[in-house]
Write a protein that holds these residues in place. Structure first.
Motif, PDB file in Angstrom:
ATOM      1  N   UNK A 233       0.855  -1.181   0.000  1.00 26.43           N
ATOM      2  CA  UNK A 233       0.000   0.000   0.000  1.00 26.43           C
ATOM      3  C   UNK A 233       0.890   1.229   0.000  1.00 26.43           C
ATOM      4  N   UNK A 234       0.345   2.348  -0.471  1.00 26.01           N
ATOM      5  CA  UNK A 234       1.143   3.558  -0.496  1.00 26.01           C
ATOM      6  C   UNK A 234       0.335   4.764  -0.917  1.00 26.01           C
ATOM      7  N   UNK A 235       1.002   5.871  -1.046  1.00 21.56           N
ATOM      8  CA  UNK A 235       0.395   7.144  -1.442  1.00 21.56           C
ATOM      9  C   UNK A 235       1.144   7.675  -2.662  1.00 21.56           C
ATOM     10  N   UNK A 236       0.425   8.043  -3.694  1.00 23.76           N
ATOM     11  CA  UNK A 236       1.039   8.669  -4.863  1.00 23.76           C
ATOM     12  C   UNK A 236       1.222  10.162  -4.582  1.00 23.76           C
ATOM     13  N   UNK A 237       2.153  10.444  -3.702  1.00 26.39           N
ATOM     14  CA  UNK A 237       2.363  11.807  -3.217  1.00 26.39           C
ATOM     15  C   UNK A 237       2.679  12.788  -4.344  1.00 26.39           C
ATOM     16  N   UNK A 238       3.390  12.323  -5.352  1.00 27.42           N
ATOM     17  CA  UNK A 238       3.809  13.224  -6.426  1.00 27.42           C
ATOM     18  C   UNK A 238       2.636  13.853  -7.166  1.00 27.42           C
ATOM     19  N   UNK A 239       1.481  13.170  -7.149  1.00 28.69           N
ATOM     20  CA  UNK A 239       0.302  13.697  -7.844  1.00 28.69           C
ATOM     21  C   UNK A 239      -0.144  15.011  -7.206  1.00 28.69           C
ATOM     22  N   UNK A 240       0.032  15.117  -5.892  1.00 23.22           N
ATOM     23  CA  UNK A 240      -0.317  16.360  -5.201  1.00 23.22           C
ATOM     24  C   UNK A 240       0.502  17.532  -5.732  1.00 23.22           C
ATOM     25  N   UNK A 241       1.665  17.252  -6.262  1.00 21.04           N
ATOM     26  CA  UNK A 241       2.524  18.300  -6.775  1.00 21.04           C
ATOM     27  C   UNK A 241       2.225  18.717  -8.202  1.00 21.04           C
ATOM     28  N   UNK A 242       1.295  18.025  -8.870  1.00 16.11           N
ATOM     29  CA  UNK A 242       0.931  18.426 -10.223  1.00 16.11           C
ATOM     30  C   UNK A 242       0.206  19.767 -10.190  1.00 16.11           C
ATOM     31  N   UNK A 243       0.342  20.531 -11.241  1.00 18.14           N
ATOM     32  CA  UNK A 243      -0.292  21.846 -11.331  1.00 18.14           C
ATOM     33  C   UNK A 243      -1.808  21.715 -11.205  1.00 18.14           C
ATOM     34  N   UNK A 244      -2.396  22.503 -10.307  1.00 18.40           N
ATOM     35  CA  UNK A 244      -3.843  22.569 -10.081  1.00 18.40           C
ATOM     36  C   UNK A 244      -4.433  21.257  -9.569  1.00 18.40           C
ATOM     37  N   UNK A 245      -3.622  20.429  -8.921  1.00 17.47           N
ATOM     38  CA  UNK A 245      -4.108  19.150  -8.397  1.00 17.47           C
ATOM     39  C   UNK A 245      -4.967  19.351  -7.155  1.00 17.47           C
TER      40      UNK A 245
END
Length: 262
Positions: A233-245
């Protein structure tokens, strides 16, 4: 099998981000919260084109939940059993798909404290716990997944003292979550990472993401029948860093196939 939850915080305004993440992460089942769109405005065609079936319950401007799946979806519930006389929100949807009962939830925020919104949060939690108790011992795999709007322990916030007056961190709320898990549910993040601060939400203010000033609000609970199939299990943390996420990041769990050897 990969199952994920993602508080999208406005599905139509962030549809491009959702589709990008679906293509990258390739989950089999996805639960979405905070659609912030009426049911008729749900982007079904785009979701289908991405390879997913979908069921959803919308609500104008607020709330809303959906389940996406690469396989057939059989809807079971469009709300928790029981009723609330004061509030009617689109916060729960349950389905059978991929051989699993999937309950997708968006628990009320509850702020400010005290107040009617906090009282509603506690009532909603009681309804969830009652329904969960009927599912935990079933001879069927069940997963309760979504935005619980709860930081269960100090480990789930970067600065516990900051949230002592917040509805997401009140003793009654933490106790309700703990009692839910004690029914026999497995909190997959804490099972695999018992001592590690892992966050799923970063505020838009004060560069919270850049400073990793996060909270763990999005949880994945497995019932006794499916818990032995847990792999990762995990968190796709990098998605939070996408522009306007969204201010949340996707959380996912992988499971073995039924009867497979780990």
């Amino acid at each position: 099998m990969k199952i994920a939850t993602y508080n999208i915080n406005g599905i139509n305004g962030r549809l491009e981000i959702l589709l990008r993440w679906l293509k990258e992460a390739d989950p089999d089942i996805v639960c979405l919260q905070e659609l912030k769109a009426e049911s008729r405005s749900f982007p079904e065609q785009e979701i289908n084109t991405a390879g997913y079936n979908a069921i959803w319950v919308g609500q104008k401007s607020w709330n809303g939940v959906a389940i996406l799946s690469k396989t057939e979806i059989k809807e079971l519930h469009r709300d928790l059993p029981g009723e609330d006389d004061e509030f009617t929100h689109s916060r729960y949807i349950e389905a059978f798909t991929g051989g699993i009962v999937v309950g997708c939830l968006y628990l009320p925020n509850g702020n400010p404290v005290p107040g009617p919104k906090f009282d509603y949060k506690l009532r909603w939690f009681k309804r969830l716990a009652k329904h969960a108790k009927n599912l935990v011992d079933r001879e069927l795999p069940v997963i309760l997944i979504g935005d619980y709007n709860v930081m269960p322990t100090d480990l789930d916030t970067y600065k516990p003292e900051k949230y002592v007056n917040n509805a997401l961190f009140q003793p009654e709320v933490k106790k309700a979550y703990a009692q839910l898990v004690k029914q026999g549910w497995t909190d997959v993040i804490r099972k695999l990472y018992p001592d590690e601060p892992i966050y799923t939400f970063w505020d838009y203010l004060r560069n919270a993401y850049e400073w990793n000033a996060g909270l763990r609000l999005d949880h994945v609970l497995l019932n006794k029948h499916i818990a032995p199939r847990l792999v990762s299990a995990g968190v796709d943390k990098h998605v939070r860093g996408w522009k306007d996420a969204s201010d949340h990041a996707p959380v996912w769990v992988t499971l073995t196939s039924p009867g497979a050897n780990r």
